[in-house]
Design an enzyme around this catalytic site. Structure first.
Site, PDB file in Angstrom:
ATOM      1  N   LYS A   9       0.896  -1.186   0.039  1.00 34.70           N
ATOM      2  CA  LYS A   9      -0.173  -0.036   0.111  1.00 34.70           C
ATOM      3  C   LYS A   9       0.910   1.372  -0.053  1.00 34.70           C
ATOM      4  O   LYS A   9       2.179   1.234   0.604  1.00 34.70           O
ATOM      5  CB  LYS A   9      -1.033  -0.070   1.335  1.00 34.70           C
ATOM      6  CG  LYS A   9      -1.745   1.259   1.322  1.00 34.70           C
ATOM      7  CD  LYS A   9      -2.848   1.092   2.733  1.00 34.70           C
ATOM      8  CE  LYS A   9      -3.536   2.249   2.761  1.00 34.70           C
ATOM      9  NZ  LYS A   9      -4.486   2.201   4.075  1.00 34.70           N
ATOM     10  N   SER A  67      -8.998   2.853   2.640  1.00 34.62           N
ATOM     11  CA  SER A  67      -8.252   3.349   1.837  1.00 34.62           C
ATOM     12  C   SER A  67      -7.260   2.362   1.187  1.00 34.62           C
ATOM     13  O   SER A  67      -6.356   2.724   0.386  1.00 34.62           O
ATOM     14  CB  SER A  67      -7.485   4.341   2.490  1.00 34.62           C
ATOM     15  OG  SER A  67      -6.699   3.806   3.954  1.00 34.62           O
ATOM     16  N   SER A  69     -10.138   0.448   6.563  1.00 38.31           N
ATOM     17  CA  SER A  69      -9.700   0.692   5.141  1.00 38.31           C
ATOM     18  C   SER A  69      -8.952  -0.763   4.826  1.00 38.31           C
ATOM     19  O   SER A  69      -8.483  -0.696   3.721  1.00 38.31           O
ATOM     20  CB  SER A  69      -8.298   1.529   5.345  1.00 38.31           C
ATOM     21  OG  SER A  69      -8.931   2.785   5.686  1.00 38.31           O
TER      22      SER A  69
END
Length: 480
Positions: free
Chosen positions: A81, A156, A180
């Site tokens: 990520k 996210s 997320s």
């Protein structure tokens, strides 16, 4: 002669190889790159690629296998990520304002994963400053769902979810401050785990409400991945002693499971209720005693959102972002709107104190309605609806769930209470798909730090259900 790498993988030589594959690391790596080349133009899940480095790492992993020195995740591809990083990687946090931010160190979770043998070949997209549960930004564009390009991947950690669902990687990292990890897992048909506070090292602000967690296509991969990233690191004093989760568990026979279809917080679509309800019934068929409950947490989604933002902006996250508040003209609309709220509000110590009291009342109500009534586990949908448009912006657009307006910030997320109550382990498992082919997730929530119980339920459920990412149940990149 080809070396025998590891026990035969059930997906041998297939698109859906797992973290215990029998193929050579270089072969696994080449498959992931092929998927990237074929599909990233459609889903837009990747910020940066590191293919030359990955090729060298794959060759080193093959040498380790041949020498009998393979590590737990030796040669397995892992996407990072846009938050986790090795030294020299650019971390933009989804924003043009940080487009040139190059890290001069490797964060501690990534270091653990590298020590376990992963090959890091991709970095994945996030919303600007990780501020919403969808993944698009002015800087990186819109990330789309491989199951249906019209819909979001969540956020996210949305780029990680999309890259996994598209077969570009075998594992992907995420982090979870309001859902997320679990939101992308649910939107993309994956397994995702929000560990309880302290289980995994994190550099996130407000770590008592946030943390790093794994995303994977299979339950076994989730376990192996979690085991690799869990435990103390040099510079994270609040991290708990290492816990190693088993791959196999007893069934759910005799467990008492409470099922809440909506947590009393959001309207939930008919599609989601049907799929999640059927998943709860499947647990009953496996021997658990499943009871539907009307959970009353003593709060509304509006109040939860208000307290959530007060605590976060009054704390270290607000302080960290405040220095960028004069540059909203360069931000995505949703980020600019949130920064404007930060500038016009006065959050401080009194807000933190009010949040602490409110959080304790929330936990008391949960305990009295679930654990003190003899339930072992609480299950609930991860999402209220899987059909959120890929480019949905809560500052510009509205969204309705079966004709009922969704919450303007949390939209379809049923995840946030478990970050406020961050000692609870939560696994999101793929529960099935809607009539339009979109995945539905089921959250498995246990009492604080009862990680093995959550994994026990997830394991039993996986054994009794038809897996995704097999022939006939694989993303087809349709656009509805």
């Amino acid at each position: 002669m080809r070396a025998r790498i590891s026990p035969t993988c059930p997906h041998r030589a297939s698109w859906n190889c797992s973290a215990r594959a029998s193929c050579l690391p270089s072969t696994c790596w080449k498959r992931r790159i092929s998927q990237y080349e074929h599909h990233n133009g459609l889903v837009n899940a990747v910020t940066f690629t590191h293919f030359d480095k990955a090729r060298a790492e794959a060759r080193e992993s093959e040498d380790r296998w041949r020498r009998g020195e393979a590590r737990p995740l030796e040669g397995i591809t892992c996407a990072l990520k846009d938050e986790h990083h090795e030294a020299g990687m650019t971390i933009t946090s989804g924003s043009a304002l940080l487009a040139d931010q190059v890290k001069d160190y490797t964060d501690e979770v990534t270091a653990l994963l590298k020590d376990a043998g992963v090959v890091t070949h991709l970095q994945t997209t996030v919303p600007e400053f990780y501020l919403i549960g969808l993944t698009h930004s002015v800087h990186w564009g819109v990330t789309r769902n491989p199951w249906n390009l019209s819909f979001t991947v969540g956020g996210s950690s949305g780029g990680s979810g999309a890259a996994l669902a598209a077969g570009m990687t075998t594992l992907a990292t995420g982090s979870d401050m309001g859902g997320s990890v679990r939101l992308p897992s649910a939107f993309c048909g994956l397994y995702g785990f929000k560990p309880p506070y302290g289980r995994v090292s994190t550099e996130l602000p407000l770590e008592q409400y946030a943390g790093t967690g794994p995303l994977a296509r299979t339950f076994a991969d989730l376990v192996r991945f979690q085991n690799a990233m869990a435990g103390p690191t040099t510079y994270a004093p609040m991290t708990l002693p290492k816990q190693t989760l088993p791959l196999d568990y007893d069934g759910v026979n005799g467990l008492r499971i409470a099922y809440s279809p909506d947590l009393g917080l959001l309207p939930v679509s008919v599609d989601t209720r049907e799929v999640a309800g059927a998943a709860a019934l499947r647990l009953q068929e496996l021997g658990a005693e499943v009871t539907g409950i009307e959970l009353d947490l003593g709060t509304s989604m509006d109040d939860l959102a208000d307290m959530f933002f007060r605590a976060f902006w009054a704390g270290s996250m607000g302080g960290a972002l405040e220095q960028l508040s004069d540059h909203t003209e360069a931000m995505s609309p949703y980020a600019a709107a949130i920064f404007d709220m930060l500038k016009t509000s006065r959050y401080g110590g009194a807000d933190n104190a009010a949040f602490e009291l409110w959080m304790r009342r929330l936990y008391t109500r949960l305990v009295d309605q679930v654990w003190n009534r003899g339930y072992d586990v609480l299950v609930t949908p991860t999402l209220a609806d899987s059909h959120v448009p890929a480019d949905f912006d809560p500052s510009l657009h509205s969204f309705s769930i079966d004709g009922v307006p969704a919450h303007p910030q949390f939209t379809a997320a049923l995840t946030a209470p478990w970050n406020i109550l961050n000692s609870h382990p939560v696994i999101s498992v793929p529960a099935g798909r809607t009539g339009r082919g979109m995945p539905v997730g089921l959250q498995i929530i246990t009492a604080p730090y009862a990680d093995e119980l959550a994994f026990r339920v997830a394991h039993a459920y996986e054994l009794a259900t038809e897996p995704l990412f097999t022939a006939g149940a694989r993303p087809d990149y349709r656009s509805a």
